[in-house]
Write an enzyme that holds these catalytic residues in place. Structure first.
Site, PDB file in Angstrom:
ATOM      1  N   THR A 146      39.705  35.298 -48.668  1.00  0.00           N
ATOM      2  CA  THR A 146      39.615  35.626 -47.245  1.00  0.00           C
ATOM      3  C   THR A 146      40.116  37.038 -46.956  1.00  0.00           C
ATOM      4  N   GLY A 185      47.522  32.271 -50.007  1.00  0.00           N
ATOM      5  CA  GLY A 185      48.850  31.694 -50.193  1.00  0.00           C
ATOM      6  C   GLY A 185      49.543  32.328 -51.383  1.00  0.00           C
ATOM      7  N   GLU A 428      40.103  26.331 -46.396  1.00  0.00           N
ATOM      8  CA  GLU A 428      39.060  25.764 -47.252  1.00  0.00           C
ATOM      9  C   GLU A 428      37.804  25.447 -46.449  1.00  0.00           C
TER      10      GLU A 428
HETATM   11  C1  LIG Z   1      45.969   7.901 -54.339  1.00  0.00           C
HETATM   12  C2  LIG Z   1      45.319   8.859 -55.225  1.00  0.00           C
HETATM   13  C3  LIG Z   1      46.045  10.151 -55.363  1.00  0.00           C
HETATM   14  C4  LIG Z   1      45.109  11.121 -55.991  1.00  0.00           C
HETATM   15  C5  LIG Z   1      45.755  12.413 -56.225  1.00  0.00           C
HETATM   16  C6  LIG Z   1      44.686  13.362 -56.511  1.00  0.00           C
HETATM   17  C7  LIG Z   1      45.240  14.548 -57.119  1.00  0.00           C
HETATM   18  C8  LIG Z   1      45.151  15.619 -56.143  1.00  0.00           C
HETATM   19  C9  LIG Z   1      45.500  16.885 -56.741  1.00  0.00           C
HETATM   20  C10 LIG Z   1      46.109  17.769 -56.052  1.00  0.00           C
HETATM   21  C11 LIG Z   1      46.498  17.544 -54.637  1.00  0.00           C
HETATM   22  C12 LIG Z   1      46.867  18.782 -54.007  1.00  0.00           C
HETATM   23  C13 LIG Z   1      46.808  18.619 -52.548  1.00  0.00           C
HETATM   24  C14 LIG Z   1      46.023  19.733 -51.972  1.00  0.00           C
HETATM   25  C15 LIG Z   1      46.474  20.051 -50.641  1.00  0.00           C
HETATM   26  C16 LIG Z   1      45.884  21.276 -50.196  1.00  0.00           C
HETATM   27  C17 LIG Z   1      46.745  22.485 -50.374  1.00  0.00           C
HETATM   28  C18 LIG Z   1      45.890  23.641 -50.089  1.00  0.00           C
HETATM   29  C19 LIG Z   1      46.581  24.924 -49.912  1.00  0.00           C
HETATM   30  C20 LIG Z   1      45.737  25.889 -49.118  1.00  0.00           C
HETATM   31  C21 LIG Z   1      44.522  26.364 -49.830  1.00  0.00           C
HETATM   32  C22 LIG Z   1      43.658  27.179 -48.943  1.00  0.00           C
HETATM   33  C23 LIG Z   1      42.786  28.049 -49.772  1.00  0.00           C
HETATM   34  C24 LIG Z   1      41.621  28.679 -49.014  1.00  0.00           C
HETATM   35  O1  LIG Z   1      41.452  28.540 -47.857  1.00  0.00           O
HETATM   36  S1  LIG Z   1      40.564  29.564 -49.980  1.00  0.00           S
HETATM   37  C25 LIG Z   1      39.314  30.162 -48.910  1.00  0.00           C
HETATM   38  C26 LIG Z   1      38.383  29.093 -48.480  1.00  0.00           C
HETATM   39  N1  LIG Z   1      37.273  29.649 -47.790  1.00  0.00           N
HETATM   40  C27 LIG Z   1      36.250  28.946 -47.406  1.00  0.00           C
HETATM   41  O2  LIG Z   1      36.222  27.746 -47.572  1.00  0.00           O
HETATM   42  C28 LIG Z   1      35.100  29.699 -46.815  1.00  0.00           C
HETATM   43  C29 LIG Z   1      34.115  28.833 -46.131  1.00  0.00           C
HETATM   44  N2  LIG Z   1      32.801  29.378 -46.250  1.00  0.00           N
HETATM   45  C30 LIG Z   1      31.925  28.944 -47.187  1.00  0.00           C
HETATM   46  O3  LIG Z   1      32.218  28.075 -47.989  1.00  0.00           O
HETATM   47  C31 LIG Z   1      30.589  29.599 -47.184  1.00  0.00           C
HETATM   48  O4  LIG Z   1      30.561  30.849 -46.684  1.00  0.00           O
HETATM   49  C32 LIG Z   1      29.535  28.752 -46.465  1.00  0.00           C
HETATM   50  C33 LIG Z   1      29.355  27.472 -47.228  1.00  0.00           C
HETATM   51  C34 LIG Z   1      29.937  28.453 -45.036  1.00  0.00           C
HETATM   52  C35 LIG Z   1      28.218  29.520 -46.430  1.00  0.00           C
HETATM   53  O5  LIG Z   1      28.024  30.092 -47.680  1.00  0.00           O
HETATM   54  P1  LIG Z   1      26.885  31.153 -47.909  1.00  0.00           P
HETATM   55  O6  LIG Z   1      26.908  32.199 -46.888  1.00  0.00           O
HETATM   56  O7  LIG Z   1      26.898  31.576 -49.319  1.00  0.00           O
HETATM   57  O8  LIG Z   1      25.702  30.213 -47.622  1.00  0.00           O
HETATM   58  P2  LIG Z   1      24.178  30.434 -47.553  1.00  0.00           P
HETATM   59  O9  LIG Z   1      23.808  30.319 -46.138  1.00  0.00           O
HETATM   60  O10 LIG Z   1      23.733  31.627 -48.331  1.00  0.00           O
HETATM   61  O11 LIG Z   1      23.675  29.226 -48.413  1.00  0.00           O
HETATM   62  C36 LIG Z   1      23.884  27.981 -48.002  1.00  0.00           C
HETATM   63  C37 LIG Z   1      23.407  27.187 -49.172  1.00  0.00           C
HETATM   64  O12 LIG Z   1      24.437  27.152 -50.132  1.00  0.00           O
HETATM   65  C38 LIG Z   1      24.790  25.815 -50.369  1.00  0.00           C
HETATM   66  N3  LIG Z   1      26.217  25.782 -50.677  1.00  0.00           N
HETATM   67  C39 LIG Z   1      27.219  26.362 -50.008  1.00  0.00           C
HETATM   68  N4  LIG Z   1      28.377  26.085 -50.603  1.00  0.00           N
HETATM   69  C40 LIG Z   1      28.095  25.341 -51.674  1.00  0.00           C
HETATM   70  C41 LIG Z   1      28.877  24.733 -52.684  1.00  0.00           C
HETATM   71  N5  LIG Z   1      30.203  24.854 -52.689  1.00  0.00           N
HETATM   72  N6  LIG Z   1      28.257  24.010 -53.630  1.00  0.00           N
HETATM   73  C42 LIG Z   1      26.904  23.858 -53.622  1.00  0.00           C
HETATM   74  N7  LIG Z   1      26.103  24.422 -52.698  1.00  0.00           N
HETATM   75  C43 LIG Z   1      26.697  25.144 -51.734  1.00  0.00           C
HETATM   76  C44 LIG Z   1      24.471  25.118 -49.090  1.00  0.00           C
HETATM   77  O13 LIG Z   1      24.360  23.750 -49.238  1.00  0.00           O
HETATM   78  C45 LIG Z   1      23.174  25.765 -48.728  1.00  0.00           C
HETATM   79  O14 LIG Z   1      22.160  25.192 -49.537  1.00  0.00           O
HETATM   80  P3  LIG Z   1      20.639  25.234 -49.077  1.00  0.00           P
HETATM   81  O15 LIG Z   1      19.939  24.545 -50.202  1.00  0.00           O
HETATM   82  O16 LIG Z   1      20.617  24.454 -47.812  1.00  0.00           O
HETATM   83  O17 LIG Z   1      20.234  26.639 -48.889  1.00  0.00           O
HETATM   84  C1  LIG Z   2      47.577  28.121 -43.915  1.00  0.00           C
HETATM   85  C2  LIG Z   2      46.399  28.868 -44.433  1.00  0.00           C
HETATM   86  C3  LIG Z   2      46.297  29.101 -45.795  1.00  0.00           C
HETATM   87  C4  LIG Z   2      45.216  29.812 -46.301  1.00  0.00           C
HETATM   88  N1  LIG Z   2      45.155  30.092 -47.636  1.00  0.00           N
HETATM   89  C5  LIG Z   2      44.149  30.852 -48.124  1.00  0.00           C
HETATM   90  C6  LIG Z   2      44.097  31.202 -49.502  1.00  0.00           C
HETATM   91  O1  LIG Z   2      44.942  30.810 -50.292  1.00  0.00           O
HETATM   92  N2  LIG Z   2      43.084  31.987 -49.929  1.00  0.00           N
HETATM   93  C7  LIG Z   2      42.119  32.439 -49.099  1.00  0.00           C
HETATM   94  O2  LIG Z   2      41.233  33.151 -49.559  1.00  0.00           O
HETATM   95  N3  LIG Z   2      42.135  32.106 -47.788  1.00  0.00           N
HETATM   96  C8  LIG Z   2      43.121  31.335 -47.279  1.00  0.00           C
HETATM   97  N4  LIG Z   2      43.137  30.997 -45.949  1.00  0.00           N
HETATM   98  C9  LIG Z   2      42.070  31.465 -45.077  1.00  0.00           C
HETATM   99  C10 LIG Z   2      41.119  30.370 -44.656  1.00  0.00           C
HETATM  100  O3  LIG Z   2      40.361  29.915 -45.722  1.00  0.00           O
HETATM  101  C11 LIG Z   2      40.240  30.867 -43.518  1.00  0.00           C
HETATM  102  O4  LIG Z   2      41.085  31.141 -42.424  1.00  0.00           O
HETATM  103  C12 LIG Z   2      39.184  29.859 -43.150  1.00  0.00           C
HETATM  104  O5  LIG Z   2      38.213  29.773 -44.151  1.00  0.00           O
HETATM  105  C13 LIG Z   2      38.524  30.136 -41.792  1.00  0.00           C
HETATM  106  O6  LIG Z   2      37.983  31.399 -41.757  1.00  0.00           O
HETATM  107  P1  LIG Z   2      38.309  32.447 -40.571  1.00  0.00           P
HETATM  108  O7  LIG Z   2      39.778  32.559 -40.470  1.00  0.00           O
HETATM  109  O8  LIG Z   2      37.521  33.646 -40.852  1.00  0.00           O
HETATM  110  O9  LIG Z   2      37.803  31.759 -39.275  1.00  0.00           O
HETATM  111  P2  LIG Z   2      36.574  32.227 -38.381  1.00  0.00           P
HETATM  112  O10 LIG Z   2      35.323  32.068 -39.166  1.00  0.00           O
HETATM  113  O11 LIG Z   2      36.822  33.551 -37.780  1.00  0.00           O
HETATM  114  O12 LIG Z   2      36.598  31.095 -37.294  1.00  0.00           O
HETATM  115  C14 LIG Z   2      36.904  31.299 -35.912  1.00  0.00           C
HETATM  116  C15 LIG Z   2      35.999  30.364 -35.093  1.00  0.00           C
HETATM  117  O13 LIG Z   2      34.658  30.747 -35.249  1.00  0.00           O
HETATM  118  C16 LIG Z   2      33.857  29.635 -35.565  1.00  0.00           C
HETATM  119  N5  LIG Z   2      32.773  30.048 -36.479  1.00  0.00           N
HETATM  120  C17 LIG Z   2      32.815  30.970 -37.468  1.00  0.00           C
HETATM  121  N6  LIG Z   2      31.635  31.039 -38.099  1.00  0.00           N
HETATM  122  C18 LIG Z   2      30.840  30.147 -37.528  1.00  0.00           C
HETATM  123  C19 LIG Z   2      29.490  29.730 -37.754  1.00  0.00           C
HETATM  124  N7  LIG Z   2      28.766  30.256 -38.726  1.00  0.00           N
HETATM  125  N8  LIG Z   2      28.997  28.782 -36.964  1.00  0.00           N
HETATM  126  C20 LIG Z   2      29.732  28.227 -36.001  1.00  0.00           C
HETATM  127  N9  LIG Z   2      31.015  28.565 -35.741  1.00  0.00           N
HETATM  128  C21 LIG Z   2      31.552  29.510 -36.492  1.00  0.00           C
HETATM  129  C22 LIG Z   2      34.799  28.649 -36.251  1.00  0.00           C
HETATM  130  O14 LIG Z   2      34.340  27.337 -36.095  1.00  0.00           O
HETATM  131  C23 LIG Z   2      36.101  28.901 -35.507  1.00  0.00           C
HETATM  132  O15 LIG Z   2      36.143  28.098 -34.367  1.00  0.00           O
HETATM  133  C24 LIG Z   2      44.208  30.273 -45.422  1.00  0.00           C
HETATM  134  C25 LIG Z   2      44.301  30.005 -44.048  1.00  0.00           C
HETATM  135  C26 LIG Z   2      45.381  29.308 -43.556  1.00  0.00           C
HETATM  136  C27 LIG Z   2      45.473  29.043 -42.072  1.00  0.00           C
END
Ligand SMILES: CCCCCCCC/C=C\CCCCCCCCCCCCCC(=O)SCCNC(=O)CCNC(=O)[C@H](O)C(C)(C)COP(=O)(O)OP(=O)(O)OC[C@H]1O[C@@H](n2cnc3c(N)ncnc32)[C@H](O)[C@@H]1OP(=O)(O)O
Ligand SMILES: Cc1cc2nc3c(=O)[nH]c(=O)nc-3n(C[C@H](O)[C@H](O)[C@H](O)COP(=O)(O)OP(=O)(O)OC[C@H]3O[C@@H](n4cnc5c(N)ncnc54)[C@H](O)[C@@H]3O)c2cc1C
Length: 667
Positions: A146, A185, A428
């Site tokens: 991010t 993080g 996520e």
């Molecule tokens: C009792 C049982 C106990 C079990 C115990 C289990 C063990 C558990 C182990 C551990 C536990 C730990 C606990 C965990 C707690 C959590 C702690 C977390 C700490 C914090 C972590 C935070 C880290 C982060 O936030 S990292 C940053 C994350 N960022 C995002 O998520 C960004 C979100 N955005 C996106 O993902 C993408 O941009 C998008 C998907 C919105 C769009 O992507 P794009 O622009 O590339 O899309 P397109 O428009 O080009 O294409 C869409 C196309 O792609 C397909 N697609 C998208 N993603 C995927 C994928 N991942 N896989 C497959 N395909 C994918 C989508 O379907 C579309 O397909 P089309 O065919 O329709 O085109």
């Molecule tokens: C506690 C915490 C830990 C994190 N840890 C990590 C980490 O370890 N690594 C990392 O890389 N990132 C991390 N992040 C970042 C996190 O993954 C992003 O904040 C998250 O993916 C949301 O993206 P954004 O902040 O850009 O939100 P934005 O996309 O700016 O969202 C703002 C608003 O716009 C809307 N919006 C945006 N795009 C669209 C769309 N296409 N259609 C409709 N609505 C839309 C959303 O729904 C939301 O209401 C963390 C965030 C937090 C809060």
């Protein structure tokens, strides 16, 4: 009347009145007596270890102390896991949840994303090079994706990695202020390496986003390296234990071998080799989304334990003049707020169990070269992540409100759970965005249905006859409940598709039609997830082998989950007269009956989650129900009470009482 020692008498009575053996239900939740025993062993190892008890309570710590104490705890956890040979993720999960409950780890991203990304996206050579260093914490890393300007739209990331074939290096840059990495993080102060997601440029072409291993701090001095600006982003809503950070890269050179090249590659001359599926690089996000389902379920389960035990102990208001004050759990409004959440916590636990198994199965297929199930895994994990984090976060807050004034105190343990679980709605993948990914999958499935193509099993409900009416009778059978959810989801999917179709026919482009229908698409995706979770709950209670008394009680809880979901979202279920008004009345009546049916088992249901007091860290949720003594002890332990008269009294109150305000003019 509550006693001051031993178990509170109301709580003792509740336990005597339950209709099933709590141990049997624990065995069912955690998949057998051996696993329950193992979980207790791991919890005990942590809760009885004096190391974890030597620190002052989390709520009394400053931000810096929160970070430092939590860091010590997690480094110790890391050491203990090695000593005890805890290699299974489930074992580590249980040990950690007891050792540092709801304290987000300053090395969490290293464990949850950095190491798994190397394992899944690295070549054999890269794994050999980095994994031993990462395991021994010589390398501590995070997942830096991010940026300040982009989190959701990852194709829009601005960080660049430009290949220089002369030196066989990538040059990393943050060309604008919005391109700086922001939020990862552990990035601010803890890590010395990052997996940086950046736009790859080679031979003058942009090849999209890829992962690069970048060292950011010196391994001896821990000082930032040349070209690196890094730091903590400051205090947040919660996550004080975590140094979420910012990072600016200025002409940072890394060897070619630092691009994660298991799937995509850049050859020495700069030739780019594509991966088999561009989205395979998103795999680490899928892993964490899958884990969030169990994490969210656990948060709600613990909140229910606290709130339901407290509701059994707390008495408020005499029901008839001069009579005994009622246990607040006997108020129907309290039951209406809490019991559906209890049911939701079970539903989400079972969804989490399913998600974990499905993730393991599907990733094994992907690693074996079969990518067919990737879209399903993405849709299910994105949907369940969003649905569970929404439902559980809102549920934890309701549990807090159900504890009245004491719920607002950190003594309840509920605020800590809430601030730990609620960012799961954002990180996520922001939940609305995730639901739109589900909707995209649903629209594809709808297209297949229209073309007469085969659908995956879990989507076959879409072919249901939408003119059919509900089979609901007074019996309120589980299959009729599932059918209702599937009917609603199928209709909402059709309505969303029709909305897009209409917009296209009116001359809009497909993209405009999509944007003009996103609310309906989101409704459809949520309805789909609700149907999925309900069906899973029903199948779990109907098809699994368990003690018959447990099964009967769990069936009532499952029914409550389904009936409550319908009554609360009635509009969506009656829009096409699927239920008639007589059936709606049956459901409303059944809801009240179910609340009464669950009432004698409410405490047993939460006891079965088997969370020790040391994990709950709550004066209100104690197993013995001695909440008032605990609240009193908590208040007395506040650092504010260390002195009878605070210095501020002499500095500010006393002078003000004497009409002297000079000290303010000195400022
Ligand atoms: C009792 C049982 C106990 C079990 C115990 C289990 C063990 C558990 C182990 C551990 C536990 C730990 C606990 C965990 C707690 C959590 C702690 C977390 C700490 C914090 C972590 C935070 C880290 C982060 O936030 S990292 C940053 C994350 N960022 C995002 O998520 C960004 C979100 N955005 C996106 O993902 C993408 O941009 C998008 C998907 C919105 C769009 O992507 P794009 O622009 O590339 O899309 P397109 O428009 O080009 O294409 C869409 C196309 O792609 C397909 N697609 C998208 N993603 C995927 C994928 N991942 N896989 C497959 N395909 C994918 C989508 O379907 C579309 O397909 P089309 O065919 O329709 O085109
Ligand atoms: C506690 C915490 C830990 C994190 N840890 C990590 C980490 O370890 N690594 C990392 O890389 N990132 C991390 N992040 C970042 C996190 O993954 C992003 O904040 C998250 O993916 C949301 O993206 P954004 O902040 O850009 O939100 P934005 O996309 O700016 O969202 C703002 C608003 O716009 C809307 N919006 C945006 N795009 C669209 C769309 N296409 N259609 C409709 N609505 C839309 C959303 O729904 C939301 O209401 C963390 C965030 C937090 C809060």
């Amino acid at each position: 009347m509550a006693t001051t020692t031993g178990v509170n008498s109301d709580l003792a009575k509740e336990r005597n009145n339950s209709t099933f053996d709590v141990e049997e239900l624990s065995n069912f939740i955690y998949r057998g007596p051996e696993k329950v025993k193992r979980r207790r062993y791991l919890h005990n190892l942590a809760t009885k270890d004096p190391f974890f008890r030597k620190f002052k309570p989390w709520a009394f710590q400053t931000r810096e102390e929160q970070y430092e104490i939590c860091l010590q705890k997690h480094l110790y956890i890391n050491k203990k896991c090695k000593e005890l040979n805890l290699t299974e993720p489930v074992d580590k999960f249980f040990y950690t949840e007891a050792a540092a409950p709801h304290e987000n780890s300053p090395i969490g991203l290293h464990t949850v994303m950095f190491i798994p990304t190397i394992e899944k996206q690295g070549t054999e050579e890269q794994k050999k090079r980095w994994l031993p260093l990462a395991e021994s914490l010589k390398m501590i890393g995070t997942y830096a994706q991010t940026e300040m300007g982009h989190g959701t739209f990852i194709r829009g990331l601005e960080t660049t990695a430009t290949y220089d074939p002369r030196t066989r290096e990538f040059i990393l840059n943050s060309p604008t202020i919005t391109s700086m990495k922001y939020w990862p993080g552990n990035l601010g102060k803890t890590t010395n390496h990052c997996l940086v997601m950046a736009q790859l440029y080679t031979q003058g072409k942009n090849c999209g986003i890829h992962m690069f291993m970048v060292q950011i701090r010196d391994l001896e001095t821990h000082m930032p390296l040349a070209g690196i600006e890094v730091g903590d982003i400051g205090p947040k809503f919660g996550y004080g234990t975590n140094d979420n950070g910012f990072l600016r890269l200025s002409n940072v050179r890394i060897p070619r071998e630092n691009m994660l090249m298991r799937y995509s590659k850049v050859l020495e001359d700069g030739t780019y080799v594509k991966p088999p599926n561009a989205k395979i690089a998103y795999g680490s996000m899928v892993l964490v989304r899958a884990a969030i389902v169990t994490d969210a379920a656990r948060a709600l389960a613990q909140a229910c334990v606290i709130s339901i035990r407290y509701s059994a102990v707390r008495r408020q208001t005499e029901v008839s003049p001069g009579g005994e004050e009622a246990q607040i759990i006997d108020y129907q409004t309290q039951q209406y707020r809490l019991f559906p959440l209890l049911a939701t916590s079970y539903a989400m636990y079972f969804a989490g169990r399913f998600m974990y198994d499905f993730y393991l199965k599907t990733t094994a297929e992907i690693e074996g070269g079969n990518l067919d199930s990737m879209p399903q895994l993405h849709a299910i994990s994105a949907g369940l992540k969003a649905f569970s984090s929404w439902m559980c976060s809102a549920g934890v807050e309701t549990c807090r409100l159900c504890c009245g004034g004491h719920g607002y105190s950190h003594a309840s343990g509920l605020p800590k759970i809430y601030i730990d679980v609620v960012p799961g709605c954002t990180y996520e993948g922001e939940n609305n965005v995730m639901m739109l990914q589900v909707a995209r999958f649903l629209m594809k499935m709808y297209g297949k249905l229209q073309n007469g193509e085969a659908l995956p099993t879990f989507m076959q409900y879409m072919s249901t006859d939408l003119n059919k009416k509900s089979c609901m009778t007074e019996e309120v059978a589980l299959n009729c409940l599932v059918m209702a959810y599937e009917h609603r989801a199928a209709r909402m999917i059709r309505d969303a598709a029709a909305s897009m179709e209409k917009l296209v026919q009116s001359g809009k482009s497909p993209v405009e039609a999509w944007n003009g229908s996103t609310v309906m698409l989101t409704w459809a995706a949520i309805a789909h997830c609700h149907a999925f979770v309900t069906k899973l709950f029903v199948e779990t209670v109907v098809k699994s082998r368990m003690d018959s008394k447990v099964q009967s009680a769990l069936t009532s809880l499952c029914k409550l989950y389904a009936v409550h979901g319908i009554v609360e979202n009635l509009g969506g279920f009656i829009q096409d007269q699927f239920f008639d008004s007589k059936q709606v009345k049956i459901l409303q009546k059944k809801l009240m009956q179910l609340l009464a049916e669950i009432r004698p088992n409410a405490v047993a249901f939460v006891d079965a989650f088997d969370y020790p007091d040391e994990v709950l860290q709550s004066c209100l949720g104690r197993y013995d129900g001695q909440v008032y003594q605990a609240l009193y002890d908590y208040a007395k332990s506040s650092p504010m009470n260390e002195k009878e008269v605070l210095d501020s009294y002499y500095k500010y109150i006393k002078p003000a009482q004497n009409g002297k305000y000079q000290q303010y003019s000195k400022l």
